[in-house]
Motif scaffolding. Sequence first.
Motif, short mmCIF file in Angstrom:
data_model
loop_
_atom_site.label_atom_id
_atom_site.label_comp_id
_atom_site.label_asym_id
_atom_site.label_seq_id
_atom_site.Cartn_x
_atom_site.Cartn_y
_atom_site.Cartn_z
N CYS A 162 -1.71 -6.01 -0.20
CA CYS A 162 -0.67 -7.27 0.45
C CYS A 162 -0.70 -8.21 -0.73
N PHE A 163 -1.72 -8.31 -1.28
CA PHE A 163 -1.56 -9.32 -2.36
C PHE A 163 -0.72 -9.05 -3.49
N GLU A 164 -0.75 -7.78 -3.87
CA GLU A 164 0.22 -7.38 -4.95
C GLU A 164 1.72 -7.30 -4.43
N GLN A 165 1.89 -6.99 -3.12
CA GLN A 165 3.21 -7.12 -2.42
C GLN A 165 3.65 -8.29 -2.84
N GLY A 217 0.03 0.91 -10.01
CA GLY A 217 -0.70 1.45 -9.01
C GLY A 217 -0.10 2.82 -8.41
N MET A 218 1.18 3.07 -8.96
CA MET A 218 1.90 4.30 -8.62
C MET A 218 1.68 5.60 -9.39
N ASP A 219 1.25 6.73 -8.80
CA ASP A 219 0.88 8.06 -9.34
C ASP A 219 2.03 8.78 -9.57
N ASN A 252 -1.93 9.49 -4.21
CA ASN A 252 -2.83 8.39 -4.57
C ASN A 252 -2.08 7.06 -4.92
N SER A 253 -1.00 6.99 -4.85
CA SER A 253 -0.34 5.45 -5.27
C SER A 253 -0.85 4.65 -3.93
N GLN A 254 -1.04 3.37 -4.65
CA GLN A 254 -1.69 2.33 -3.76
C GLN A 254 -0.98 0.89 -4.34
N ILE A 255 -0.91 0.20 -3.15
CA ILE A 255 -0.77 -1.31 -3.40
C ILE A 255 -1.29 -2.17 -2.34
N GLU A 306 -10.36 -9.41 2.59
CA GLU A 306 -10.78 -8.22 2.09
C GLU A 306 -9.79 -7.15 2.10
N TRP A 307 -9.40 -7.09 3.38
CA TRP A 307 -8.15 -5.90 3.88
C TRP A 307 -7.04 -6.20 3.04
N ALA A 308 -6.62 -7.41 2.99
CA ALA A 308 -5.33 -7.67 2.07
C ALA A 308 -5.54 -7.41 0.62
N ASP A 309 -6.72 -7.31 0.13
CA ASP A 309 -6.90 -6.98 -1.23
C ASP A 309 -7.15 -5.45 -1.40
N ARG A 310 -7.13 -4.58 -0.50
CA ARG A 310 -7.25 -3.25 -0.43
C ARG A 310 -5.76 -2.54 -0.79
N GLY A 311 -6.01 -1.31 -1.48
CA GLY A 311 -4.93 -0.79 -1.82
C GLY A 311 -4.32 0.28 -0.72
N PHE A 312 -2.93 0.56 -0.58
CA PHE A 312 -2.77 1.61 0.42
C PHE A 312 -1.26 2.19 -0.14
#
Length: 271
Positions: free
Chosen positions: A169-172, A148-150, A164-167, A62-68
């Motif tokens: 772990c899965f997307e990385q 996901g980049m602002d 607000n940019s986010q990515i 779940e953490w790996a699917d969250r954007g940061f």
Amino acid sequence: MYKLFFLSLLSFCLACGTASRNSNQNDKYKNDFTSILNNYDLKGSILIYDPQEQEYYSNDFEWADRGFLPASTFKIPNSIIALESSVLRSDTSILKWDGQKRDFENWEKDLTLREAFQTSCVPCFQEIARKIGVANMKTYLNKLHYNGMDVRTENMDSFWLKGNSQISCFEQIDFLERFISKKLPILNTTRETMLRVFLIEEGKNYKLSGKTGWSYNEIDNNGWFVGFLEKDEKKYYFALNATPKDPKRMEKFTEGRKQAVYDALKTMKLM
């Protein structure tokens, strides 16, 4: 009618992709990865992908699917775009120091692209982003499907560091795998240059490449280490995102981001 059909098809494809990824999630090393993070006073997710077996391993999917915020991991697409748009020519292109005081002494000199990447020189890549420009940055991010980049005029040299940019772990890992498997629409020369820029260490039968990142959103520190391991002609991808358990105890945070991944790869007997 055609628009409705297209949207339905897109939704179906996205759902299938999510279902496929979820079906390949493996809890085998969950407790091991959790213990590793605890050793470095970290909470977060270690995500490792084995494309040979098409298996994802993590302590917290779940953490790996969250954007940061991508923080300095954005130096990966930033470098690719700079090379593709001829802002930079190669890994030995010189980024001139303007003589101004910088946060770290090893940034206060002229640096090659590879040196700036490896030392994570923030001012260097802010200048690169400004030279790329808003329009080109948006065009290339869209072309690379780095979502996901602002990106706006007012945050052109900081959108990956705050805001607000986010990515996730899965997307990385998805981006890194498309890069390695030659699925990104980039020149072969760009890819070969980036492979030299990425490389952290090389052993007898392996190469480890990656990039760290660190952001602070005025609430907590957030750290990354993303990359890939090439061993015995096989490839493995990793993405760690974590925060310190105690914001007042940061002693293990800097090195812990990288070392936790090393320990996870050793636990899986990949290093």
